[in-house]
Scaffold this active site. Structure first.
Site, PDB file in Angstrom:
ATOM      1  N   HIS B 167       0.869  -1.171   0.000  1.00  0.00           N
ATOM      2  CA  HIS B 167       0.000   0.000   0.000  1.00  0.00           C
ATOM      3  C   HIS B 167       0.902   1.216   0.000  1.00  0.00           C
ATOM      4  O   HIS B 167       1.727   1.379   0.891  1.00  0.00           O
ATOM      5  CB  HIS B 167      -0.911   0.008   1.239  1.00  0.00           C
ATOM      6  CG  HIS B 167      -1.827   1.178   1.254  1.00  0.00           C
ATOM      7  ND1 HIS B 167      -3.144   1.102   0.851  1.00  0.00           N
ATOM      8  CD2 HIS B 167      -1.626   2.473   1.575  1.00  0.00           C
ATOM      9  CE1 HIS B 167      -3.705   2.291   0.953  1.00  0.00           C
ATOM     10  NE2 HIS B 167      -2.807   3.143   1.392  1.00  0.00           N
ATOM     11  N   CYS B 168       0.792   2.045  -1.028  1.00  0.00           N
ATOM     12  CA  CYS B 168       1.702   3.178  -1.156  1.00  0.00           C
ATOM     13  C   CYS B 168       0.977   4.465  -0.770  1.00  0.00           C
ATOM     14  O   CYS B 168       0.061   4.895  -1.477  1.00  0.00           O
ATOM     15  CB  CYS B 168       2.200   3.283  -2.604  1.00  0.00           C
ATOM     16  SG  CYS B 168       3.430   4.566  -2.825  1.00  0.00           S
ATOM     17  N   PRO B 169       1.353   5.108   0.348  1.00  0.00           N
ATOM     18  CA  PRO B 169       0.671   6.357   0.703  1.00  0.00           C
ATOM     19  C   PRO B 169       1.008   7.494  -0.260  1.00  0.00           C
ATOM     20  O   PRO B 169       0.202   8.405  -0.423  1.00  0.00           O
ATOM     21  CB  PRO B 169       1.190   6.663   2.108  1.00  0.00           C
ATOM     22  CG  PRO B 169       2.386   5.826   2.289  1.00  0.00           C
ATOM     23  CD  PRO B 169       2.328   4.708   1.341  1.00  0.00           C
ATOM     24  N   GLY B 172      -1.472   7.151  -2.727  1.00  0.00           N
ATOM     25  CA  GLY B 172      -2.808   7.115  -2.138  1.00  0.00           C
ATOM     26  C   GLY B 172      -3.632   5.919  -2.548  1.00  0.00           C
ATOM     27  O   GLY B 172      -4.841   6.014  -2.680  1.00  0.00           O
ATOM     28  N   ASN B 173      -2.990   4.764  -2.778  1.00  0.00           N
ATOM     29  CA  ASN B 173      -3.730   3.592  -3.245  1.00  0.00           C
ATOM     30  C   ASN B 173      -2.871   2.359  -2.997  1.00  0.00           C
ATOM     31  O   ASN B 173      -1.673   2.455  -2.753  1.00  0.00           O
ATOM     32  CB  ASN B 173      -4.023   3.729  -4.748  1.00  0.00           C
ATOM     33  CG  ASN B 173      -5.233   2.920  -5.179  1.00  0.00           C
ATOM     34  OD1 ASN B 173      -5.835   2.211  -4.384  1.00  0.00           O
ATOM     35  ND2 ASN B 173      -5.587   3.031  -6.441  1.00  0.00           N
TER      36      ASN B 173
END
Lengths: 158, 387
Positions: B167-169, B172-173
């Site tokens: 999950h890559c902040p 944002g997804n």
């Protein structure tokens, strides 16, 4: 015969849902989309084994065709990359084209083979490509008045 | 007195469980926390604007007009890849509908046999052989499915994602099967853009200093200092990340598998998905078929809501498949520690309304609370180890 239906509309109106069978994915060849061809016991009295296996094998072939990694998929991938994938906004991908073929095939199979036997196959894409859901219907009007028809296995109404 | 039911058509994305936000009537799908994504966008657009404002006029005249043109193309590519990664469905697996969940539960119980009272039932695992390697498929208590190989449950988005990477902040997804190649192209093109801007900043400062002196140059183009600072720090992180993902792609591994050491080689466990050929692995990941989304976000469904405003949550029935009028898509019937908080009142409401044949006891809670950033896979791994 009590469990014979002529078309999908009649199936909907005169039958009630008795049970559902879920054909699971076959992961023996990796993560590509493939379904098990093992014949479920609930369908034993409903449909011939060969018809069922043919349907699942044809679906497996369609999915293999969609996910095939070869010249055409490379070309599609490289061309899309050079256009920053904007081309996907106007063009249909190969996978989507095959999915349309699959939907048409399932519709045909339902009309010709499954509905006359009181069964209905749901397109796997509606279940997240996890299972092939086969709904088993029994005739509402025939409960108690069947004359010599074969008993339906696993048909306890919910 | 029975309330009057109003049937209205809603898009399916409005009824999807999970913690995603949707925009543009279901066309855009992102995680809930978008703050860091806005920061990423701001940094990229801000730095490039400074480049176009301060450096490009000088370089276009004194070196070549191709420099700003190429920078503009690269910038547009980076933004396109970022938006594509952030806005697309990463490969979310929809949760099992009640009939399917019950079918799987029955299969599990049949496989387990009789468990003596007081003993915990064995963990829900299915063994599958892939390319002569035994792979364990874990059961997801939130989604009520056995996760396909390489899928994992993201606790931030509360979804099972196929070929879950991480999950890559920053985008944002989640990064999964469907958007991994866009994510990789984003990091690659961003590395190139950062190097490009950094190089031409230095070239510009050197060229101008020769004419005007170093301090005058900095006074004339103050944006340069900011750009060099941003690019310097971005270089180390983004170029490193691109290198790491290039390594993963050449081995056909995901970040999740790498972190958990699934194919690290101990116990002679090898990656069954790798083609043992770097070129083939790269081609499969980057040039493979474009998988469609199995979430029909913009499909229409009927929603029956009572006219009175006193009910807790409306129960909705999907009518896209005409044969499934007897099915109700409600929140999971079995409350567990992974159920989102806003679904709990609807569970109580739907448990009263639905006529499910049996109600199961919730599984013994052993996993840490939902607030932790660990995925459910890690949590259930800990649970297995503890048993």
């Amino acid at each position: 015969m009590a469990t014979e239906f002529h078309n999908l509309q009649e199936l909907r109106h005169s039958a009630s849902l008795a049970n559902k069978v879920f054909i699971q994915r076959d992961y023996s060849e990796g993560t590509t989309c493939r379904f098990q061809t093992k014949f479920p016991s609930e369908l034993e009295s409903r449909i011939e084994r060969t018809l069922f296996e043919d349907t699942v094998k044809t679906l497996n072939n369609y999915y293999a065709e969609a996910e095939k990694i070869g010249g055409q998929s490379y070309l599609e991938g490289c061309l899309a990359c050079t256009t920053a994938y904007l081309i996907f906004l106007c063009m249909e991908t190969r996978y989507e084209k095959v999915l349309k073929k699959i939907a048409k095939y399932i519709q045909e199979q339902n009309e010709k083979i499954f509905a006359p036997r009181g069964l209905l196959v749901t397109d796997p894409i509606e279940r997240g490509m996890r299972v092939i859901e086969i709904s088993i219907y029994e005739d509402r009007g025939s409960s108690g008045s069947s004359s010599g028809s074969s008993s339906v296995s696993g048909s306890t109404a919910r | 007195m029975s309330a009057v039911m109003i049937t209205r058509k809603v898009r399916k994305w409005e009824k999807l469980p999970g913690k995603n936000t949707f925009c543009c009537d279901g066309r855009v799908m992102m995680a809930r926390q978008k703050g860091v994504f806005y920061l990423t966008l701001f940094l990229i657009v801000g730095t490039c604007s400074l480049f176009f404002a301060f450096e490009c006029p000088y370089l276009a005249v004194h070196l070549s007009p191709a420099i700003p043109v190429f920078a503009a193309l690269l910038f547009l590519f980076v933004i396109a890849m970022l938006l594509r990664t952030s806005f697309s469905d990463p490969g979310v697996l929809p949760r099992a509908l009640p009939e399917e969940a019950t079918f799987i539960e029955m299969e599990i119980e049949a496989a387990n046999g009789n468990v003596p009272a007081g003993q915990r039932p064995p963990p829900r695992i299915r063994n599958v052989q892939i390319n002569n390697q035994i792979v364990k498929l874990k059961y997801c208590y939130t989604c009520k499915i056995f996760r396909p190989p390489r899928a994992s449950h993201c606790s931030i988005c509360d979804n099972c994602v196929d070929r879950f990477d991480h999950h890559c902040p920053w985008v944002g997804n989640c990064v999964g099967k469907r958007n991994y190649r866009y994510f990789y192209m984003f990091t690659l093109s961003l590395s190139l853009l950062t190097i490009y801007i950094f190089t031409f900043d230095i070239v510009h400062v050197v060229m101008r200093s020769v004419d005007n002196g170093f301090l005058n140059t900095l006074k004339e183009t103050p944006g340069t200092v900011l750009e060099v600072l941003v690019c310097f720090f971005t270089l180390w992180s983004v170029v490193g990340l691109t290198g790491f993902h290039t390594y993963l792609i050449s081995l056909n591994q995901t970040t999740n598998e790498d972190i958990k050491g699934s194919w690290s080689g101990k116990n002679r466990v090898q990656n069954p998905y790798s083609h043992k050929n770097i070129f083939k692995n790269c081609c499969e990941v980057l040039c493979g078929p474009a998988f469609p989304s199995v979430l029909d976000r913009r499909g229409l469904m009927q929603e029956d809501s009572p006219a009175s405003s006193t009910s807790a949550a409306p129960s909705s029935s999907s009518s896209s498949n005409p044969m499934s009028q007897t099915m109700k898509t409600t929140a999971p019937l079995i409350p567990n520690e992974h159920t989102p908080d806003d679904a709990k009142p609807s569970i109580a409401a739907s448990a009263e309304k639905s006529d499910s044949p049996k109600e199961e006891d919730p599984p013994t809670p052993q996993v840490p609370p939902l607030a932790s950033p660990e995925t459910e896979a890690d949590a259930s791994l800990a649970k297995d180890k503890a048993q």
